[in-house]
Design a protein around this motif. Sequence first.
Motif, PDB file in Angstrom:
ATOM      1  N   GLY A   1      56.418  13.524   6.656  1.00 54.37           N
ATOM      2  CA  GLY A   1      57.728  13.157   7.194  1.00 54.37           C
ATOM      3  C   GLY A   1      57.681  12.892   8.687  1.00 54.37           C
ATOM      4  N   GLU A   2      56.879  13.669   9.395  1.00 53.85           N
ATOM      5  CA  GLU A   2      56.799  13.525  10.850  1.00 53.85           C
ATOM      6  C   GLU A   2      56.074  12.242  11.251  1.00 53.85           C
ATOM      7  OE1 GLU A   2      55.975  16.825  13.532  1.00 53.85           O
ATOM      8  OE2 GLU A   2      56.140  18.148  11.803  1.00 53.85           O
ATOM      9  N   ILE A   3      55.103  11.850  10.429  1.00 52.75           N
ATOM     10  CA  ILE A   3      54.385  10.607  10.744  1.00 52.75           C
ATOM     11  C   ILE A   3      55.362   9.435  10.681  1.00 52.75           C
ATOM     12  CG2 ILE A   3      52.569   9.005   9.965  1.00 52.75           C
ATOM     13  CD1 ILE A   3      51.075  11.519   8.913  1.00 52.75           C
ATOM     14  N   GLU A   4      56.202   9.440   9.640  1.00 52.33           N
ATOM     15  CA  GLU A   4      57.168   8.352   9.506  1.00 52.33           C
ATOM     16  C   GLU A   4      58.202   8.367  10.637  1.00 52.33           C
ATOM     17  OE1 GLU A   4      57.693   9.509   5.548  1.00 52.33           O
ATOM     18  OE2 GLU A   4      55.757   8.574   5.216  1.00 52.33           O
ATOM     19  N   ALA A   5      58.481   9.555  11.149  1.00 55.00           N
ATOM     20  CA  ALA A   5      59.471   9.654  12.223  1.00 55.00           C
ATOM     21  C   ALA A   5      58.946   9.104  13.550  1.00 55.00           C
ATOM     22  CB  ALA A   5      59.907  11.109  12.402  1.00 55.00           C
ATOM     23  N   LEU A   6      57.640   8.893  13.622  1.00 57.78           N
ATOM     24  CA  LEU A   6      57.050   8.433  14.883  1.00 57.78           C
ATOM     25  C   LEU A   6      57.189   6.914  15.043  1.00 57.78           C
ATOM     26  CD1 LEU A   6      53.691  10.436  15.091  1.00 57.78           C
ATOM     27  CD2 LEU A   6      55.622  10.616  16.634  1.00 57.78           C
ATOM     28  N   ASP A   7      58.376   6.390  14.856  1.00 58.28           N
ATOM     29  CA  ASP A   7      58.506   4.952  15.038  1.00 58.28           C
ATOM     30  C   ASP A   7      58.865   4.682  16.495  1.00 58.28           C
ATOM     31  OD1 ASP A   7      61.464   4.437  15.418  1.00 58.28           O
ATOM     32  OD2 ASP A   7      61.448   5.704  13.632  1.00 58.28           O
ATOM     33  N   HIS A   8      58.865   3.417  16.851  1.00 59.16           N
ATOM     34  CA  HIS A   8      59.000   3.100  18.268  1.00 59.16           C
ATOM     35  C   HIS A   8      60.428   3.189  18.780  1.00 59.16           C
ATOM     36  CE1 HIS A   8      54.857   2.216  19.373  1.00 59.16           C
ATOM     37  NE2 HIS A   8      54.724   1.990  18.082  1.00 59.16           N
ATOM     38  N   ASN A   9      61.377   3.461  17.901  1.00 61.25           N
ATOM     39  CA  ASN A   9      62.735   3.683  18.396  1.00 61.25           C
ATOM     40  C   ASN A   9      62.941   5.133  18.765  1.00 61.25           C
ATOM     41  OD1 ASN A   9      63.419   1.011  17.828  1.00 61.25           O
ATOM     42  ND2 ASN A   9      63.657   1.551  15.664  1.00 61.25           N
ATOM     43  N   ASN A  10      61.934   5.899  18.482  1.00 57.61           N
ATOM     44  CA  ASN A  10      62.038   7.338  18.665  1.00 57.61           C
ATOM     45  C   ASN A  10      61.323   7.696  19.970  1.00 57.61           C
ATOM     46  OD1 ASN A  10      62.384  10.002  18.220  1.00 57.61           O
ATOM     47  ND2 ASN A  10      61.380  10.030  16.216  1.00 57.61           N
ATOM     48  N   ILE A  11      62.107   7.911  21.023  1.00 57.26           N
ATOM     49  CA  ILE A  11      61.496   8.201  22.321  1.00 57.26           C
ATOM     50  C   ILE A  11      61.035   9.652  22.329  1.00 57.26           C
ATOM     51  CG2 ILE A  11      61.859   8.220  24.819  1.00 57.26           C
ATOM     52  CD1 ILE A  11      64.393   6.484  24.237  1.00 57.26           C
ATOM     53  N   PRO A  12      59.759   9.899  22.586  1.00 58.48           N
ATOM     54  CA  PRO A  12      59.328  11.300  22.640  1.00 58.48           C
ATOM     55  C   PRO A  12      60.081  12.034  23.753  1.00 58.48           C
ATOM     56  CG  PRO A  12      57.452   9.796  22.651  1.00 58.48           C
ATOM     57  CD  PRO A  12      58.676   8.967  22.854  1.00 58.48           C
ATOM     58  N   ARG A  13      60.663  13.155  23.391  1.00 54.73           N
ATOM     59  CA  ARG A  13      61.463  13.908  24.348  1.00 54.73           C
ATOM     60  C   ARG A  13      60.584  14.574  25.411  1.00 54.73           C
ATOM     61  NH1 ARG A  13      64.856  19.288  22.619  1.00 54.73           N
ATOM     62  NH2 ARG A  13      65.684  19.817  24.671  1.00 54.73           N
ATOM     63  N   LEU A  14      59.441  15.072  24.966  1.00 56.50           N
ATOM     64  CA  LEU A  14      58.555  15.817  25.859  1.00 56.50           C
ATOM     65  C   LEU A  14      57.163  15.223  25.856  1.00 56.50           C
ATOM     66  CD1 LEU A  14      58.616  19.661  25.290  1.00 56.50           C
ATOM     67  CD2 LEU A  14      59.954  18.321  26.895  1.00 56.50           C
ATOM     68  N   ILE A  15      56.500  15.320  26.990  1.00 51.44           N
ATOM     69  CA  ILE A  15      55.052  15.102  27.027  1.00 51.44           C
ATOM     70  C   ILE A  15      54.466  16.406  27.557  1.00 51.44           C
ATOM     71  CG2 ILE A  15      53.164  13.699  27.918  1.00 51.44           C
ATOM     72  CD1 ILE A  15      55.291  11.520  28.502  1.00 51.44           C
ATOM     73  N   ALA A  16      53.764  17.100  26.690  1.00 50.96           N
ATOM     74  CA  ALA A  16      53.179  18.389  27.093  1.00 50.96           C
ATOM     75  C   ALA A  16      51.955  18.131  27.962  1.00 50.96           C
ATOM     76  CB  ALA A  16      52.799  19.193  25.856  1.00 50.96           C
ATOM     77  N   PRO A  17      51.662  19.033  28.893  1.00 54.03           N
ATOM     78  CA  PRO A  17      50.435  18.867  29.686  1.00 54.03           C
ATOM     79  C   PRO A  17      49.195  18.999  28.801  1.00 54.03           C
ATOM     80  CG  PRO A  17      51.435  21.018  30.103  1.00 54.03           C
ATOM     81  CD  PRO A  17      52.399  20.256  29.240  1.00 54.03           C
ATOM     82  N   VAL A  18      48.150  18.264  29.161  1.00 55.96           N
ATOM     83  CA  VAL A  18      46.881  18.333  28.430  1.00 55.96           C
ATOM     84  C   VAL A  18      45.928  19.216  29.247  1.00 55.96           C
ATOM     85  CG1 VAL A  18      44.919  17.004  27.540  1.00 55.96           C
ATOM     86  CG2 VAL A  18      47.251  16.058  27.429  1.00 55.96           C
ATOM     87  N   ARG A  19      45.529  20.317  28.629  1.00 53.50           N
ATOM     88  CA  ARG A  19      44.741  21.344  29.330  1.00 53.50           C
ATOM     89  C   ARG A  19      43.529  20.765  30.065  1.00 53.50           C
ATOM     90  NH1 ARG A  19      44.573  26.904  28.552  1.00 53.50           N
ATOM     91  NH2 ARG A  19      46.075  26.647  26.873  1.00 53.50           N
ATOM     92  N   ALA A  20      42.817  19.868  29.403  1.00 59.77           N
ATOM     93  CA  ALA A  20      41.559  19.375  29.985  1.00 59.77           C
ATOM     94  C   ALA A  20      41.793  18.328  31.073  1.00 59.77           C
ATOM     95  CB  ALA A  20      40.692  18.784  28.883  1.00 59.77           C
ATOM     96  N   GLU A  21      43.040  17.865  31.230  1.00 55.45           N
ATOM     97  CA  GLU A  21      43.286  16.724  32.119  1.00 55.45           C
ATOM     98  C   GLU A  21      44.178  16.992  33.309  1.00 55.45           C
ATOM     99  OE1 GLU A  21      44.855  13.517  29.864  1.00 55.45           O
ATOM    100  OE2 GLU A  21      42.913  13.013  28.978  1.00 55.45           O
ATOM    101  N   VAL A  22      45.208  17.817  33.111  1.00 52.55           N
ATOM    102  CA  VAL A  22      46.307  17.801  34.072  1.00 52.55           C
ATOM    103  C   VAL A  22      45.849  18.054  35.506  1.00 52.55           C
ATOM    104  CG1 VAL A  22      47.022  20.144  33.337  1.00 52.55           C
ATOM    105  CG2 VAL A  22      48.600  18.744  34.618  1.00 52.55           C
ATOM    106  N   PHE A  23      45.079  19.097  35.730  1.00 55.35           N
ATOM    107  CA  PHE A  23      44.670  19.414  37.107  1.00 55.35           C
ATOM    108  C   PHE A  23      43.437  18.614  37.546  1.00 55.35           C
ATOM    109  CE2 PHE A  23      46.964  23.421  35.906  1.00 55.35           C
ATOM    110  CZ  PHE A  23      48.050  23.211  36.754  1.00 55.35           C
TER     111      PHE A  23
END
Length: 318
Positions: free
Chosen positions: A8-30
């Motif tokens: 169900g979540e894969i189908e919800a990932l359409d392009h009209n669905n703006i991701p509310r959050l972008i979580a930090p990526v541990r290996a990248e952020v700093f």
Amino acid sequence: MQRILPRGEIEALDHNNIPRLIAPVRAEVFRLRAARLRHLAQDNAIGDYLRLVAVLAEAQHAALADCRTPAVDAQRIALAQAHGMAPVAAGDIPRDPAWRDILLQVLDRLDAAAGVPAPARAISADLRLSVRDDPEGLDRAAAALVGEGGGQIDVATAPFLMAALQVYATDQACRFDAGQLPVVSPYGLCPVCGSLPVASVVRVGGQQEGYRYLCCALCSTQWHVVRVKCTTCEETKDVAYQGIEAPGRAPEKEAARAETCESCHTYRKIFSQDKDYDVDPIADDLATLGLDVLVGEAGYQRASGNPFLWQGDDEARE
Ligand SMILES: [Zn+2]
Ligand SMILES: [Zn+2]
């Protein structure tokens, strides 16, 4: 680790669905911030300071790699959902002595790094003594930085303490399940930890293409807020953009602009990835102090500060 999405979540990932959050990526952020700071330090009036913050960011990267703070407890998540609060309580971080262990790790890396100016080494030595002799005083200083307890802010040590607090909060944010957030969060505050944003970024690529995200100064979470809307007072009319004109380039070609609001007379900077893909909200904010001078002279107040640049208590940030 990548999470496998149920059907169900894969189908919800359409392009009209703006991701509310972008979580930090541990290996990248700093790591990416450190690289960006070193890049921006070239030909910058505060290049030496940007290089020092780069050393701090590298230390943060190392500390975050094996950081495991306690998971947010279920009771707190239930409370957050019931009352639209941030599930990670930034004010609780200085109550966990683990934040001081992170501080020591950051100081270890700083002391081992080449090219750190003598005053920064002296602050590091003082902070080590504080960890040993006055841990409660250090906890109070940290609490003042995350907006708890109203204690005095020491502008010299604040960036070092913030570096450790950011690692703690970012560890929490990296592991937080966005599905457990309250549906609605207070406007203008980080939905994960409730802190103020440092700036916003208009992103390129994937589902975030062309959308604007506010960037948390503490936990590195980014959250969606529509464009041309004041990030302080929510007003949409009389929002304008100011940039610094570089020789031979129009201001709208610059990646950094200030978004000013005529209703509340504040501003935050907004960085455009389509003009410079590598923008980092904290690094680019520090590296564009000329823009602060420009909009400050035009009568606008900064809506909130940069975690690596503090003013004295008489000019305390909001
Ligand atoms: Zn946050
Ligand atoms: Zn406003």
